[in-house]
Design a protein around this motif. Structure first.
Motif, PDB file in Angstrom:
ATOM      1  N   GLU A  12      26.436   9.332 -12.917  1.00  0.00           N
ATOM      2  CA  GLU A  12      26.161  10.459 -13.391  1.00  0.00           C
ATOM      3  C   GLU A  12      27.215  10.734 -14.619  1.00  0.00           C
ATOM      4  O   GLU A  12      28.206  10.065 -14.773  1.00  0.00           O
TER       5      GLU A  12
ATOM      6  N   GLY B 231      17.858  23.252  -3.066  1.00  0.00           N
ATOM      7  CA  GLY B 231      17.373  23.136  -4.637  1.00  0.00           C
ATOM      8  C   GLY B 231      17.794  21.793  -5.235  1.00  0.00           C
ATOM      9  O   GLY B 231      17.680  21.583  -6.327  1.00  0.00           O
ATOM     10  N   GLU B 232      18.412  21.040  -4.376  1.00  0.00           N
ATOM     11  CA  GLU B 232      18.958  19.767  -5.091  1.00  0.00           C
ATOM     12  C   GLU B 232      17.905  18.785  -5.006  1.00  0.00           C
ATOM     13  O   GLU B 232      16.934  18.531  -4.029  1.00  0.00           O
ATOM     14  N   LYS B 233      17.734  17.955  -6.137  1.00  0.00           N
ATOM     15  CA  LYS B 233      16.438  17.161  -6.462  1.00  0.00           C
ATOM     16  C   LYS B 233      16.892  15.568  -5.937  1.00  0.00           C
ATOM     17  O   LYS B 233      16.055  15.036  -5.480  1.00  0.00           O
ATOM     18  N   LYS B 234      18.062  15.081  -5.840  1.00  0.00           N
ATOM     19  CA  LYS B 234      18.382  13.818  -5.380  1.00  0.00           C
ATOM     20  C   LYS B 234      19.169  14.052  -4.127  1.00  0.00           C
ATOM     21  O   LYS B 234      20.387  14.744  -4.229  1.00  0.00           O
ATOM     22  N   LEU B 235      18.975  13.711  -2.921  1.00  0.00           N
ATOM     23  CA  LEU B 235      19.433  13.648  -1.782  1.00  0.00           C
ATOM     24  C   LEU B 235      20.233  12.130  -1.536  1.00  0.00           C
ATOM     25  O   LEU B 235      19.750  11.375  -1.761  1.00  0.00           O
TER      26      LEU B 235
ATOM     27  N   THR C 263      24.914   5.700  -8.195  1.00  0.00           N
ATOM     28  CA  THR C 263      24.673   6.945  -9.002  1.00  0.00           C
ATOM     29  C   THR C 263      25.687   6.767 -10.059  1.00  0.00           C
ATOM     30  O   THR C 263      26.823   6.601  -9.993  1.00  0.00           O
TER      31      THR C 263
END
Length: 118
Positions: free
Chosen positions: A41, A98-102, A39
């Motif tokens: 970010e 509601g999290e898009k990336k797990l 990741t």
């Protein structure tokens, strides 16, 4: 020229549908590996650009850009606390609505909750 027409004629579309050959079973595995979880970010880009613009216009004098520096530091500290909270939840496998990336642990938790029976 004649060779090109012969090659193009040989590549005509197939007339009958191609049968599907199943080489591996079509089902999901019961878990996911976490190898590809890199990741990157990026936080506070806007605040950083405003800070650099202020420093450039004021010849890199930090006294004149104290408000922008303070805004950037607030954004950075809030992003650190948010990142730490997310890492703790990912490590425990807690699902965030509601999290898009797990993460791989969260996906494994979902796969345990909803197993695939074929």
């Amino acid at each position: 020229m004649r060779l090109a027409t012969l090659l193009l004629a040989a590549r005509s579309p197939q007339k009958e549908p191609v049968p599907f050959k199943e080489r591996l079973p079509l089902k999901l595995k019961s878990r996911v590996s976490g190898r590809g979880m890199n990741t990157t970010e990026v936080f506070c880009i806007h605040e950083m650009s405003v800070l650099f613009a202020c420093l450039k216009t004021n010849e890199f004098s930090q006294k004149l850009c104290s408000n922008e520096i303070e805004n950037f530091q607030k954004c950075y500290s809030s992003s650190l606390t948010m990142r730490e909270g997310r890492k703790e939840k990912e490590a425990k496998g807690i699902l965030i609505p509601g999290e898009k990336k797990l993460s791989h642990k969260q996906v494994n938790t979902l796969l345990r909750q909803f197993p695939q029976f074929v």
